[in-house]
Design a protein around this motif. Sequence first.
Motif, short mmCIF file in Angstrom:
data_model
loop_
_atom_site.label_atom_id
_atom_site.label_comp_id
_atom_site.label_asym_id
_atom_site.label_seq_id
_atom_site.Cartn_x
_atom_site.Cartn_y
_atom_site.Cartn_z
N GLU A 23 0.84 -1.20 0.00
CA GLU A 23 0.00 0.00 0.00
C GLU A 23 0.88 1.25 0.00
O GLU A 23 1.97 1.25 0.57
CB GLU A 23 -0.91 -0.05 1.23
N ILE A 24 0.41 2.31 -0.64
CA ILE A 24 1.26 3.47 -0.92
C ILE A 24 1.63 4.28 0.32
O ILE A 24 2.50 5.14 0.25
CB ILE A 24 0.62 4.41 -1.97
N LEU A 38 -5.90 0.95 -7.63
CA LEU A 38 -6.76 0.40 -6.58
C LEU A 38 -6.69 -1.12 -6.66
O LEU A 38 -7.05 -1.72 -7.66
CB LEU A 38 -8.19 0.88 -6.77
N HIS A 39 -6.19 -1.75 -5.60
CA HIS A 39 -5.94 -3.19 -5.61
C HIS A 39 -6.26 -3.74 -4.23
O HIS A 39 -5.73 -3.28 -3.23
CB HIS A 39 -4.47 -3.45 -5.97
N TYR A 40 -7.17 -4.70 -4.16
CA TYR A 40 -7.60 -5.28 -2.89
C TYR A 40 -8.06 -4.22 -1.90
O TYR A 40 -7.78 -4.27 -0.71
CB TYR A 40 -6.49 -6.15 -2.30
N GLY A 41 -8.78 -3.24 -2.44
CA GLY A 41 -9.42 -2.25 -1.58
C GLY A 41 -8.58 -1.07 -1.16
O GLY A 41 -9.07 -0.21 -0.42
N SER A 42 -7.33 -0.98 -1.59
CA SER A 42 -6.50 0.17 -1.23
C SER A 42 -5.61 0.53 -2.40
O SER A 42 -5.42 -0.24 -3.34
CB SER A 42 -5.65 -0.14 0.01
N MET A 43 -5.05 1.73 -2.34
CA MET A 43 -4.15 2.18 -3.39
C MET A 43 -2.78 1.54 -3.15
O MET A 43 -2.14 1.76 -2.13
CB MET A 43 -4.04 3.70 -3.37
N GLU A 44 -2.34 0.73 -4.13
CA GLU A 44 -1.10 -0.01 -4.00
C GLU A 44 -0.18 0.24 -5.18
O GLU A 44 -0.62 0.64 -6.25
CB GLU A 44 -1.38 -1.52 -3.90
N PHE A 45 1.11 -0.02 -4.96
CA PHE A 45 2.08 0.01 -6.05
C PHE A 45 2.06 -1.35 -6.75
O PHE A 45 2.07 -2.40 -6.10
CB PHE A 45 3.48 0.29 -5.53
N THR A 96 2.76 -2.31 13.32
CA THR A 96 2.18 -1.26 12.47
C THR A 96 3.24 -0.70 11.53
O THR A 96 3.02 -0.54 10.32
CB THR A 96 1.59 -0.14 13.33
N THR A 97 4.41 -0.41 12.08
CA THR A 97 5.48 0.20 11.29
C THR A 97 5.98 -0.73 10.20
O THR A 97 6.34 -0.28 9.10
CB THR A 97 6.64 0.60 12.22
N THR A 98 6.00 -2.03 10.47
CA THR A 98 6.51 -2.99 9.49
C THR A 98 5.40 -3.59 8.63
O THR A 98 5.64 -4.54 7.87
CB THR A 98 7.26 -4.14 10.19
N SER A 99 4.20 -3.03 8.72
CA SER A 99 3.08 -3.54 7.94
C SER A 99 3.19 -3.13 6.48
O SER A 99 3.78 -2.10 6.14
CB SER A 99 1.76 -3.01 8.51
N ARG A 100 2.64 -3.95 5.59
CA ARG A 100 2.55 -3.55 4.18
C ARG A 100 1.47 -2.50 3.97
O ARG A 100 1.35 -1.93 2.89
CB ARG A 100 2.24 -4.78 3.32
N VAL A 101 0.69 -2.27 4.99
CA VAL A 101 -0.41 -1.30 4.92
C VAL A 101 -0.39 -0.49 6.20
O VAL A 101 -0.62 -1.03 7.27
CB VAL A 101 -1.78 -2.00 4.79
N ILE A 102 -0.11 0.81 6.11
CA ILE A 102 -0.23 1.67 7.29
C ILE A 102 -1.35 2.66 7.01
O ILE A 102 -1.12 3.82 6.66
CB ILE A 102 1.08 2.40 7.61
N SER A 103 -2.56 2.17 7.10
CA SER A 103 -3.72 3.03 6.85
C SER A 103 -3.86 4.05 7.98
O SER A 103 -3.44 3.77 9.12
CB SER A 103 -4.98 2.19 6.73
N PRO A 104 -4.48 5.20 7.72
CA PRO A 104 -4.61 6.24 8.75
C PRO A 104 -5.28 5.75 10.03
O PRO A 104 -4.88 6.12 11.13
CB PRO A 104 -5.45 7.31 8.05
N GLN A 105 -6.31 4.89 9.87
CA GLN A 105 -7.04 4.44 11.05
C GLN A 105 -6.20 3.55 11.96
O GLN A 105 -6.53 3.36 13.13
CB GLN A 105 -8.32 3.72 10.66
N TYR A 106 -5.09 3.01 11.44
CA TYR A 106 -4.22 2.20 12.30
C TYR A 106 -3.65 3.01 13.46
O TYR A 106 -3.36 2.47 14.53
CB TYR A 106 -3.05 1.62 11.49
N VAL A 107 -3.47 4.30 13.23
CA VAL A 107 -2.85 5.14 14.25
C VAL A 107 -3.72 5.26 15.49
O VAL A 107 -3.21 5.49 16.59
CB VAL A 107 -2.50 6.52 13.66
N VAL A 108 -5.04 5.08 15.34
CA VAL A 108 -5.91 5.15 16.53
C VAL A 108 -5.60 4.01 17.49
O VAL A 108 -5.77 4.14 18.70
CB VAL A 108 -7.41 5.17 16.14
#
Length: 413
Positions: free
Chosen positions: A224-225, A247-254, A304-316
Amino acid sequence: MTGQTSKGGALLPCAVWAVTRAALLLCVSGVFTLGTLDVTVDVSVIYRGWYETLLTGTYPLDDVTWQYPPGAALAILSPALLPFWEYASAFYALVLLCDALVFGLLLYAGRRPGMRAAGAWVWVVGVPLLGPTVYARYDLMVTAVAVAALLAGVRHPKVLGVLAASGALLKVWPALVLIGVRRGRPTRAAWSAALTAAGLGVGFALWMPGAYAFLAFQRDRGLEIESLGALYFHLARHTGWEGRVALHYGSMEFLGPHVGLVSTLVLGLAVVALGWLLVWRLRARTFTAHTPAQAAFTAVLLFTTTSRVISPQYVVWLVGLAAVCLAFRNGGMVRPAVLVLVAAGVTVLEFPVYFAEVVASDAWGVALLFVRNGLLVAASLIAARRLWRETVPGARSEKAVPVRGDQPSRVLR
């Protein structure tokens, strides 16, 4: 922020909570907007669609964006509790209720001996820093379960275990709150209760088909980007890299050359983080009442930091766990908690305000990602160092001293 919470002293955080949450509700209701991106589509379209499918007695088997454990169905179906409102309004009301629950738990905890009001303030300030996205996802509901688990676990390890397992059925990561439970009887009590509660997973599988289809969808996700590994491709796009954002599997990805390799390297970092946590658990000997919160905060930061996806809601998730850490008078983690709060403020800029610039790998968008992800990396390293020094024999010369109120989880060496 450092003293115990009194009835009179609770008025100010309550007032700030009310004002900031009213602002969030106005944002998700469309009265105010941040940028041009509508963050409420996930609730009004995607969640609503899943809701209709779940009501038929099956999970969304054909929707690759369904990437959640079976218990997530309860969160998606929860607006049915308020049938007099339309789906989105009912969902926002329930998120607000969970927000209030966390705030109330932290306020109440702040009145105990050895506790303080700082935890409640972290929650009051941290949630609105993420902007309306925090109310337009179900992650705050999951965070409420994890916060309740850690606060209850100070005196009741079995309750911690049940809530950890319940939270894991909602979104996996709350299982990490178990990692810092004191050795011996508390660990046995927490884990046995967790395993018993985890039996609900079997019930979900029997209740509706496709309960674990999410595992395949998660496996097939890409980079994820907004992730740490994606920073390489944001820079590579300016030097001739031939891939693209889609858009790939529900999120913007490279998508494109070398993405698979970098994604594998990111997963490798997650394995290293897991290895470090296992070594820490084996070597840790000093446990106090705040150790489970510190360990959970550190573990979720690392993953979280090493995830392939760090979506904004993860920060909560991080805001909630940081709040629990700071609720303990001697709980430490002040610096990583502050870094998480700053990261939350940067996160709302990269999504939704300047997300178009992030998608385009514009200099400003990439700079925001570098700052946000850099803050999370720094918070992870500082938290890990603090946890190690406080709990592993020989890591520092001075011994940890239990604070007043730590009696249920006395120090063991």
